[in-house]
Design a protein around this motif. Sequence first.
Motif, short mmCIF file in Angstrom:
data_model
loop_
_atom_site.label_atom_id
_atom_site.label_comp_id
_atom_site.label_asym_id
_atom_site.label_seq_id
_atom_site.Cartn_x
_atom_site.Cartn_y
_atom_site.Cartn_z
N SER A 60 0.83 -1.20 0.00
CA SER A 60 0.00 0.00 0.00
C SER A 60 0.87 1.25 0.00
O SER A 60 2.04 1.21 0.31
CB SER A 60 -0.92 0.00 1.22
OG SER A 60 -0.16 0.09 2.40
N TYR A 61 0.23 2.34 -0.38
CA TYR A 61 0.85 3.64 -0.30
C TYR A 61 -0.25 4.68 -0.17
O TYR A 61 -1.41 4.39 -0.39
CB TYR A 61 1.75 3.93 -1.51
CG TYR A 61 1.08 3.86 -2.86
CD1 TYR A 61 0.56 5.00 -3.46
CD2 TYR A 61 0.98 2.65 -3.54
CE1 TYR A 61 -0.05 4.93 -4.71
CE2 TYR A 61 0.38 2.58 -4.79
CZ TYR A 61 -0.13 3.73 -5.36
OH TYR A 61 -0.73 3.66 -6.59
N ASN A 62 0.14 5.88 0.21
CA ASN A 62 -0.84 6.94 0.40
C ASN A 62 -0.55 8.08 -0.56
O ASN A 62 0.57 8.58 -0.61
CB ASN A 62 -0.80 7.44 1.85
CG ASN A 62 -2.02 8.26 2.19
OD1 ASN A 62 -2.51 9.03 1.37
ND2 ASN A 62 -2.50 8.10 3.40
N CYS A 63 -1.55 8.47 -1.29
CA CYS A 63 -1.41 9.55 -2.27
C CYS A 63 -1.61 10.93 -1.67
O CYS A 63 -1.33 11.92 -2.32
CB CYS A 63 -2.40 9.36 -3.41
SG CYS A 63 -2.00 7.98 -4.47
N GLY A 64 -2.14 11.01 -0.51
CA GLY A 64 -2.42 12.33 0.05
C GLY A 64 -3.74 12.85 -0.48
O GLY A 64 -4.61 12.09 -0.88
N HIS A 65 -3.86 14.17 -0.54
CA HIS A 65 -5.13 14.78 -0.94
C HIS A 65 -4.94 15.63 -2.19
O HIS A 65 -3.84 16.00 -2.53
CB HIS A 65 -5.67 15.65 0.19
CG HIS A 65 -5.87 14.89 1.45
ND1 HIS A 65 -6.89 13.99 1.62
CD2 HIS A 65 -5.16 14.85 2.61
CE1 HIS A 65 -6.81 13.45 2.82
NE2 HIS A 65 -5.77 13.95 3.44
N GLY A 66 -6.03 15.91 -2.84
CA GLY A 66 -5.99 16.73 -4.04
C GLY A 66 -6.01 15.87 -5.28
O GLY A 66 -6.05 14.65 -5.23
N ARG A 67 -5.94 16.53 -6.41
CA ARG A 67 -6.00 15.82 -7.69
C ARG A 67 -4.60 15.41 -8.11
O ARG A 67 -3.75 16.26 -8.35
CB ARG A 67 -6.63 16.74 -8.72
CG ARG A 67 -6.85 16.05 -10.02
CD ARG A 67 -7.59 16.95 -10.96
NE ARG A 67 -7.83 16.20 -12.18
CZ ARG A 67 -8.73 16.50 -13.05
NH1 ARG A 67 -9.50 17.56 -12.85
NH2 ARG A 67 -8.89 15.80 -14.12
N ASN A 68 -4.36 14.12 -8.19
CA ASN A 68 -3.08 13.54 -8.60
C ASN A 68 -1.89 14.13 -7.83
O ASN A 68 -0.95 14.66 -8.42
CB ASN A 68 -2.88 13.72 -10.11
CG ASN A 68 -1.81 12.80 -10.65
OD1 ASN A 68 -1.49 11.78 -10.06
ND2 ASN A 68 -1.24 13.16 -11.78
N PRO A 69 -1.91 14.04 -6.50
CA PRO A 69 -0.85 14.64 -5.68
C PRO A 69 0.47 13.87 -5.78
O PRO A 69 0.50 12.72 -6.23
CB PRO A 69 -1.42 14.54 -4.27
CG PRO A 69 -2.31 13.34 -4.32
CD PRO A 69 -2.91 13.35 -5.71
N GLU A 70 1.53 14.51 -5.32
CA GLU A 70 2.82 13.84 -5.24
C GLU A 70 2.79 12.88 -4.07
O GLU A 70 2.13 13.12 -3.06
CB GLU A 70 3.94 14.86 -5.04
CG GLU A 70 4.24 15.66 -6.28
CD GLU A 70 5.43 16.58 -6.11
OE1 GLU A 70 6.05 16.60 -5.03
OE2 GLU A 70 5.74 17.28 -7.07
N ILE A 71 3.53 11.79 -4.21
CA ILE A 71 3.62 10.78 -3.16
C ILE A 71 4.89 11.03 -2.37
O ILE A 71 5.94 11.35 -2.94
CB ILE A 71 3.62 9.37 -3.76
CG1 ILE A 71 2.34 9.15 -4.54
CG2 ILE A 71 3.79 8.32 -2.69
CD1 ILE A 71 2.31 7.87 -5.31
#
Length: 99
Positions: A60-71
């Motif tokens: 798993s990983y977390n993308c954060g918030h917003g549209r296509n955010p940096e990881i």
Amino acid sequence: MSAKLLYTEVVETLQASKANIRCDTLAEQLARLGFEVRDGKRGGHKVFFHDGISAFTSGSYNCGHGRNPEIKPAYIGKVLRILRQYEDEIIDFLERIES
């Protein structure tokens, strides 16, 4: 493209852009290696699976918030460790689907 070359290209792409890779790009790179990426239970959480690797359950990983955010780079490092751990199995899978 050969399976080994594809694997190497994906790993090098992730290593090179470790500090600024976007969520969609990571999902695309994992898909190139036969992984399935799904949304997790929470907002930017992503879970990935691979049916061709019997010993691998999921990552798993977390993308954060917003549209296509940096990881965050820590998640990319985690994904790279998984890819290196299962390198032989991933390449074997890619070779099977090529033929």
